[in-house]
Write an enzyme that holds these catalytic residues in place. Sequence first.
Site, PDB file in Angstrom:
ATOM      1  N   GLY A   1      42.286  33.858  32.274  1.00 16.36           N
ATOM      2  CA  GLY A   1      41.829  35.038  32.987  1.00 16.36           C
ATOM      3  C   GLY A   1      40.690  34.685  33.916  1.00 16.36           C
ATOM      4  N   GLY A   2      39.944  35.703  34.321  1.00 14.79           N
ATOM      5  CA  GLY A   2      38.855  35.477  35.267  1.00 14.79           C
ATOM      6  C   GLY A   2      37.704  34.711  34.676  1.00 14.79           C
TER       7      GLY A   2
ATOM      8  N   ASP B   1      38.097  46.201  26.981  1.00 10.66           N
ATOM      9  CA  ASP B   1      39.126  45.650  27.864  1.00 10.66           C
ATOM     10  C   ASP B   1      40.506  45.772  27.206  1.00 10.66           C
ATOM     11  OD1 ASP B   1      40.117  44.547  30.168  1.00 10.66           O
ATOM     12  OD2 ASP B   1      39.695  42.468  29.609  1.00 10.66           O
TER      13      ASP B   1
ATOM     14  N   LYS C   1      39.893  29.081  23.525  1.00  8.61           N
ATOM     15  CA  LYS C   1      39.477  29.707  24.784  1.00  8.61           C
ATOM     16  C   LYS C   1      38.264  28.939  25.304  1.00  8.61           C
ATOM     17  CE  LYS C   1      39.958  33.929  25.792  1.00  8.61           C
ATOM     18  NZ  LYS C   1      39.969  35.396  25.879  1.00  8.61           N
TER      19      LYS C   1
ATOM     20  N   ALA D   1      37.913  32.744  31.456  1.00  9.58           N
ATOM     21  CA  ALA D   1      38.198  31.633  30.561  1.00  9.58           C
ATOM     22  C   ALA D   1      39.654  31.210  30.687  1.00  9.58           C
ATOM     23  CB  ALA D   1      37.899  32.035  29.110  1.00  9.58           C
TER      24      ALA D   1
END
Length: 700
Positions: free
Chosen positions: A19-20, A133, A39, A22
């Site tokens: 994602g943005g 989220d 991660k 990790a």
Amino acid sequence: MIGHELGGRYEIITRIGGGGMALVYKAHDILLNRNVAVKILRQQFVHDEEFIRRFRREAQSAAALSHPNVVSIYDVGQEGETHYIVMEYVEGHNLNEIIQERAPLQAEEAVRIAIQICDALEHAHHNQIIHRDIKPHNILIGKNGRVKVTDFGIARAVTSSTITQTGSVVGSVHYFSPEHAKGVSTGEKSDLYSLGIVLYQMLTGKLPFLGESPISVALKHLQETFDDPRAVNPHIPQSVENVILRAMRKNPIERYASAAEMLGDLETCLRPERVGEPKVAFVGGSDFDETRVMPAIRGSIADVQAASATGTRIERAGTDTEENRWDSSGLEETRKHRWVKPVITVASTLIIIVLVYWGAQTVLGWFDIEEVEVPYVVNHTEAEAKKMLEDKGLTVELPTIYTEKEGVAKGVVYDQTKANQRVKVGASIKLYVSSGPRMESMSDYSGMAYDDVVDALTALGVDKNNIKKDDEFSDEAPGTVIKQTPAADSEFDPKTASFSFIVSKGKETFPMPDLTGMKEKDAIALLESKGLVVNEADIVRQPSYNDEGTVTSQYPYEPEAPVYKGAEVTLTVSSGLPKDALEYTFNIVISPAVAGKTSEIRITYSDARGEDIEWGKKKINDTQSFSVKVVLDPNTEAKVSIFRDNQYTDTFSRTYDEVKSGTDTTPETVPGAAAPADQQAQTEETNGNGDASTNTTTTQ
């Protein structure tokens, strides 16, 4: 990074997402011998001390969560500038992939997934952790159907500076709550709003708000209404739509008070008594952040205040005329008769109300229609339900709703509108009819391993006890399916269907017969009678000490070895004696043990063909000559042994060299004892009369 051993323990295998903030890798925990997900923080954040501090603190908080619907956090660490979190690895797909592949989902499946997400949120909120989220990308569905919520606490670690730098919120703006979009402090109810959007998307296949930019989408969360879920997908039960409408209220006060409350609503929304409930209504009728159109106010503030105080209407300035103004006399008279006008107004109003009521009653009397009790048609077939309604003068509202319903047979009504009510004759009743349970299509399993077929069916929900197996000989590989019931491409209910498979045991086998010593013709006939194949062109013919045409060996199946029909057999047949072999005939004169009495003679021999071979038996009562034929090779000696009346009598032998030299030998003799005088006379007398005969039996 792939192939790197992180922290001396986690061997990175492959990248599985990102994602943005990790990147996520699949890794193998060498110490505990299990797969994990790692991660790793993107490089642009490794120098943001505040972010790293919050990142670690929130990851540690998430690690405190222990719930079957939450991805477990195993470890948090740092290696150089690499910050990482080790978590549970879930084998399966994320919810976004499932939505993209087959949305809209059935209400039962969507609610089941939402219940597990809500259960995870309730556990997190109880531990003072807000996700912030919630979106399909962060919901993992394992192969066993277990829902796992991931990324707990990570979104909370993003600072105001990192949001604008990475743009990581862009992917999540479609699931923002209004307060999140405003940038104000968010709480537990923000997660419930996001869950409402996820449920909306599962059931409709669409997002409630779309726009050309993240800002436009955020503004729609604040100001605009969305299409009702049932307007997009009419198959959604009203009770399920009510859950979505309440979770997605813009005013947090009007949402569920907690995840536990929403969980309770989700767990009961598909019960039969709730499916047809009325649409939920909210006090005030509109949400607090919706755009409103306000009427224009004319006149001064003083006029407005005066009007509010007295209840009088504000006239537009400049409309008064001279006739409207009062003089002193008019004012005095008005004060005297001011009660007259209100009395007339009230009286006129009452008269009008009475007349309207009387007229309405009269008109309704003209159209008065008989009322009937709506019959309860649930659990009846569609045809029966229609007839029951028509018999009452009612009609069926079209279109009839057909949906898959677990536990309800195909064509049976599972719900209706206006049940247990009185309605006018001719009223329409909507029926909800089961299209049967979820059906699966039968695959063609021919040629597949039986164990793999069982695994495939159980993965569809089939009970192993409903799968039967019969073994049968065939040309197919052992353990593979050769026949199946139901047939390929037919539909079946995984919960109730029964399955039957015929599985190959391989080719049928039987013991190989012993052909050695048999004549070639007889051996071939025996093989063909058992379904075996003999190619005469492949028969090997070679010299041997056996008679010509005798089978000396067989290949590749030895006697008693398992063999199947259709197998090929190669024979080796004797073509006669070798060139250096010699044949010799023993001439032996044998007398009975006692002259004139019968004796049984048995002869055995040993030569190049074997030891102690039976020549045969013969009964004699006088001296007779016997010929025994033997075969010698350069390394053998032929021997003939004589047994008389089951007693060993004598042995005669010849070597290969003696026979080869051609030395003549006189016949061998086996004498017997002389007969008594009286018996000898009797024998001579018998022979003279010619009445006696010799009884001999040969078993050669």
